[in-house]
Structure formats: C-alpha cells, structure tokens
Design an enzyme around this catalytic site. Structure first.
Site, PDB file in Angstrom:
ATOM      1  N   ASP A 187       7.488  -2.830 -14.151  1.00 16.40           N
ATOM      2  CA  ASP A 187       6.215  -2.972 -13.437  1.00 16.40           C
ATOM      3  C   ASP A 187       5.043  -3.361 -14.335  1.00 16.40           C
ATOM      4  OD1 ASP A 187       5.872  -0.505 -14.738  1.00 16.40           O
ATOM      5  OD2 ASP A 187       4.522   0.191 -13.164  1.00 16.40           O
ATOM      6  N   GLU A 188       5.336  -3.928 -15.499  1.00 17.11           N
ATOM      7  CA  GLU A 188       4.255  -4.313 -16.415  1.00 17.11           C
ATOM      8  C   GLU A 188       4.551  -5.651 -17.068  1.00 17.11           C
ATOM      9  OE1 GLU A 188       3.223  -1.594 -19.531  1.00 17.11           O
ATOM     10  OE2 GLU A 188       3.453   0.142 -18.208  1.00 17.11           O
ATOM     11  N   ASP A 208      -0.406  -4.087 -14.658  1.00 19.72           N
ATOM     12  CA  ASP A 208       0.373  -2.850 -14.533  1.00 19.72           C
ATOM     13  C   ASP A 208       0.319  -2.387 -13.078  1.00 19.72           C
ATOM     14  OD1 ASP A 208       1.694  -0.473 -14.949  1.00 19.72           O
ATOM     15  OD2 ASP A 208       0.039   0.481 -16.039  1.00 19.72           O
TER      16      ASP A 208
END
Ligand SMILES: [Mg+2]
Length: 252
Positions: free
Chosen positions: A125-126, A20
């Site tokens: 973003d993960e 993350d």
C-alpha cells in the site's frame, strides 16, 4: 529515472511523492457499506478472547479503543469488549483476505505508475513517485490531488501523500496528516518541518533506539541535530552517520 540511479540534472529541483494508503487492510474491508465507519479489526480469529495471532490492521474507529496493528488478537478482543461495556459501538473482527489486498493494490499501483517519471513500490500500500519533470512543487501538488481523487473514484479508498525534495522527507510528510492528507515540504521548509517532530518519525528509529535516545534527553529531531556526527557514530556506527544525515532531511 532517478530511482534507477540516473545522474542529477544540475540546477533542477528534485520532487518526490510518497503515496501511502490509509489503514489499507481495514479500509478495503470497509468498502462494504455495512461496515463503514464501524470499529473494525482485520487479523486472526479472536475466538472470544482465546484466539492466537495478531491484529493486521485496525480502522481509525477501532484505534480509538487502543487497538493497533501487531497487538495480540486476544488483547484486541478484550479492548473491544471493554469499549462495548462502556456503551461504545461494537467492534467487528474480520479475517485477512490477502488475495483481495493484492488485487486492489495492483489496481492502485496501475493508477500511480504512469503518473511519475519513475515509480517504486515499497509495500502493498505504499509507493514513491519521482515527479521532478513537473518542474515545480505546485504542479506536483496538483498531480497528487488528481491521483488521490482517482483512487477514491476507482477504489473508494483514501491515500495520504507527502511531497518533498527526496524520499526521506516525502515519506515523513505522507505520515504527517492522516487520513486523506496531502503535505508538501519544499526544500527550504525541510528543517522547520522536521525539527519539532518526535525522533520516531525518522525511518529506522524503532523502540530500542528511541528509548536509548530518550534516556539521553533526545526527543525531537531538533534535539537530535544538536549531536555531533562523531557522537552518533560512536553510539550507532554506520547507522549513526545515516542518522546524522536524516536529522537534516538528507537521504541518499
Ligand atoms: Mg498505509
């Protein structure tokens, strides 16, 4: 390739990492050295407190002023002004640049994809990485360190990584020490890790469920575990059954 639903290899240890990026939108903007370490808010134009729209992301320095993502931008502007009047550093507001986020995200995902047995991107973003074939949590930690270093050197951005025996635990672990964290929870450590945490860490428990459970004096995962499966099912139906499993660190 576990994420595609392949069979479990008996006797083998399952290892999943959740990667993350830290305050991703704000961090991308802060690669500009002039903005580094400054309180920074990404989102709508605040128009001196009259702007419409919300905060997309706030840097860690801006979060100290109480500014959070999803807050109305006008409220963020007032919090920033209040901080400035107290003599604290001025907050910089920048507009969203979605094309840039997608570009940076694609380069980060390209670093992650070849690093695992399987890869699943869950947002810009993960991502989850299946690392079971490494054979040990120690090897997975080493792989995570390499990936974090590679993302820093190629993109100048930090990520927090959680490693666990399934996706649920990996996800909770990645959020445990932010920013730039690396948290490992081995199978036998799952319950002691989860028990003291606030129930809110469990994915799917939002403000409404949290309030409902708080009213019943259920605040930690340990508290949640004292509830019978039937009780949870009565309150929440199918989701209650899920919650029973999640409180024990089990995920499908
Ligand atoms: Mg993130």
């Amino acid at each position: 390739m576990r994420f595609a639903g392949a069979a479990i290899i008996l006797g083998s240890v399952r290892i999943v990492a959740h990667v993350d990026m830290d305050a991703f939108y704000a961090a991308v903007a802060q690669r500009n050295p002039a903005l580094r370490d400054r309180p920074l808010v990404v989102g709508a134009d605040p128009k001196e407190g009259h702007g419409r729209g919300v905060v997309t992301a706030a840097s860690y320095a801006a979060r100290r002023y109480g500014i959070r993502s999803a807050l109305p931008i006008s409220r963020a502007w007032r919090l920033a002004e209040a901080a400035r009047r107290r003599g604290e550093p001025e907050t910089i507001f920048v507009r969203d640049d979605h094309a840039l986020y997608r570009e940076v995200s694609a380069r980060i995902m390209a670093i992650l994809v070849p690093a695992g047995d399987a890869f699943q991107k869950t947002s810009v973003d993960e991502a989850y990485l299946e690392l079971s074939s490494l054979g040990s949590f120690d090897a997975a930690v080493e792989r995570a360190r390499q990936l974090k270093a590679e993302i820093v050197s190629q993109e100048g951005l930090t990520a927090s990584v959680g490693i666990g025996p399934n996706k649920l635990v990996a996800k909770i672990a990645s959020d445990f020490q932010k920013p730039d964290g690396l948290t490992v929870v081995r199978a036998e450590e799952v319950q002691p890790f989860l028990d003291p945490l606030r129930i809110r860490v469990i994915p799917g428990i939002g403000p409404k469920t949290e309030r409902f459970l708080h009213e019943r004096h259920i605040r930690t995962v340990a508290d949640l575990r004292t509830l019978e499966r039937a009780q949870l099912a009565e309150w929440f139906g199918r989701w209650g059954e899920d919650l029973f499993a999640k409180a024990r660190g089990r995920s499908r």
